[in-house]
Motif scaffolding. Sequence first.
Motif, PDB file in Angstrom:
ATOM      1  N   GLU A 187       0.902  -1.253   0.005  1.00  9.62           N
ATOM      2  CA  GLU A 187      -0.014   0.171  -0.027  1.00  9.62           C
ATOM      3  C   GLU A 187       0.810   1.430  -0.036  1.00  9.62           C
ATOM      4  N   GLU A 199       0.169  -5.452  -5.032  1.00 12.84           N
ATOM      5  CA  GLU A 199      -0.655  -5.085  -6.118  1.00 12.84           C
ATOM      6  C   GLU A 199       0.190  -5.331  -7.432  1.00 12.84           C
ATOM      7  N   LEU A 236      -4.426  -8.142  -7.683  1.00 15.98           N
ATOM      8  CA  LEU A 236      -3.187  -8.770  -6.785  1.00 15.98           C
ATOM      9  C   LEU A 236      -2.404  -9.853  -7.407  1.00 15.98           C
ATOM     10  N   ARG A 250      -9.008  -8.981  -8.372  1.00 15.51           N
ATOM     11  CA  ARG A 250      -8.915  -7.498  -8.262  1.00 15.51           C
ATOM     12  C   ARG A 250      -8.733  -7.324  -6.691  1.00 15.51           C
ATOM     13  N   LYS A 251      -8.264  -6.351  -6.181  1.00 17.82           N
ATOM     14  CA  LYS A 251      -8.094  -5.565  -4.956  1.00 17.82           C
ATOM     15  C   LYS A 251      -9.553  -5.736  -4.389  1.00 17.82           C
ATOM     16  N   GLN A 254     -10.956  -8.992  -2.996  1.00 10.97           N
ATOM     17  CA  GLN A 254     -10.354  -9.321  -1.717  1.00 10.97           C
ATOM     18  C   GLN A 254     -11.004  -8.627  -0.719  1.00 10.97           C
TER      19      GLN A 254
END
Length: 476
Positions: A187, A199, A236, A250-251, A254
């Motif tokens: 992040e 990511e 991800l 995809r983030k 999650q």
Amino acid sequence: AYILYTSGSTGRPKGVLQNHRYVLNLCRNYTNSGKISFSDRFSLLYSAAFGGAVRDIYCALLNGAALFPLDVKQIGLHQLGRWLRDHEITVMFAVATLFRHFVSTLDGLGNFPKLRLIQIGSETVYRQDAELFQENFSDQCTLMVNLGGTEISPVRQFPITKETVLTGATVPAGYGVEGTDVFLWDESGQEVPPGEVGEIVVRSRQVALGYWQQPSRTEQVFITDGEHRYFKTGDLGRLLPDGCLLHLGRKDFQVKIRGYRVETTEVEASLLNLDAVKEAVVVAQTEAGGAVGDQQLVAYLTPVNSQNRLTAKELKAALGDKLPSYMVPAGFIWLESLPLTVTGKIDRRALPKPESILSTSELELNVIAPRTATEETLVKIWSEVLKIEPIGIENNFFELGGHSLHASQVVARISNRLGIEVPLKQIFETPTISLLSNYLESVNTSSNCSTGNYPLVPTARATEADIPLSLTQQGL
């Protein structure tokens, strides 16, 4: 060169600005990996407004190959196989959902002697998709799984042949392509340690110029360090020791359920392993009337046979043998078909909201009315906590979608309304209203309950060997 809009399958579509250099690089990479030549015959199954059409059109024309447009909606997927044979198509591109639907029409009778390359991507590709390919296409045909998007493509590629053996639930995104580097960031924008999830960030000269008239969004995902340009994909991934990239969704997909991090693609893969399930999409929904972050998983399914739809109880039992309890969806919604975007991807925004669908009628429960005042109070408490009604006195709390956090709410409301302190474990030991009511009435007449004195029961001290490993520890 052009502006193309993203599919918008998970959010608002964005106009992606691209230049001629990107188109030439895209064609070079697909030409080299697919060994494209002037003798190939391409299918064009999409509108020119879709990013995949740019690849199809220019990979064919710049190599001197033939290009055959087709409106699949007009002839139907059941006619696509015949069309491929009649036009002697050698190279076919499709999004994963369209490919899955197409192969389901073949019934193991695929016969495509000229078809040598199938390119799929744009969505998660499951092991079952690869197995369908191996069952229905010739030994000379290759399935190329591509990771990419409108902003940059391809990012990674993974070839599958008849001999390919896959062990994971999803097909890897694969290995690198020329001119494109992949990093995994946390992040804070730092690279994650080897083997960790991060990511997927792409570094390439061919990364899109940005989003049309969206400067703030462009600044968020397109980054430059003065020398290189980067694109934050929002996906991800995890790198294997040999450099193969695993795409973990995809983030956005999650989510956290009861404090546990869940990949919805893992749940979808488990559902697709069931013989009765043709397609599966799992999303996290905030419970109706629940607090922000109080989410539950809801599975949207299509059946292999419309006459053989498993009940929610049967589905939960089947998944309970494979997944931890927090990964088992609270609700299951059978649909005749999943909604699709104009490009053939699953349109998650068009899925029906579960608030109006999840009920005891969908769960196919036998509802027996309460007989006593205590049972009536418990029915009200369960309905408030689980957001389901009507509820019968013999219905199982956990089969209704209850979990430990719900049980804590039930215990608190029993204390407030009945003045009886109930240990949390009691909900697990007496999971129906009739059993719990019997327990409450028994303790209510006991001296311990009436005086407020509760005996302390010593707990045996667990040794280190007695403590079970968590799921994370088991994976280390």
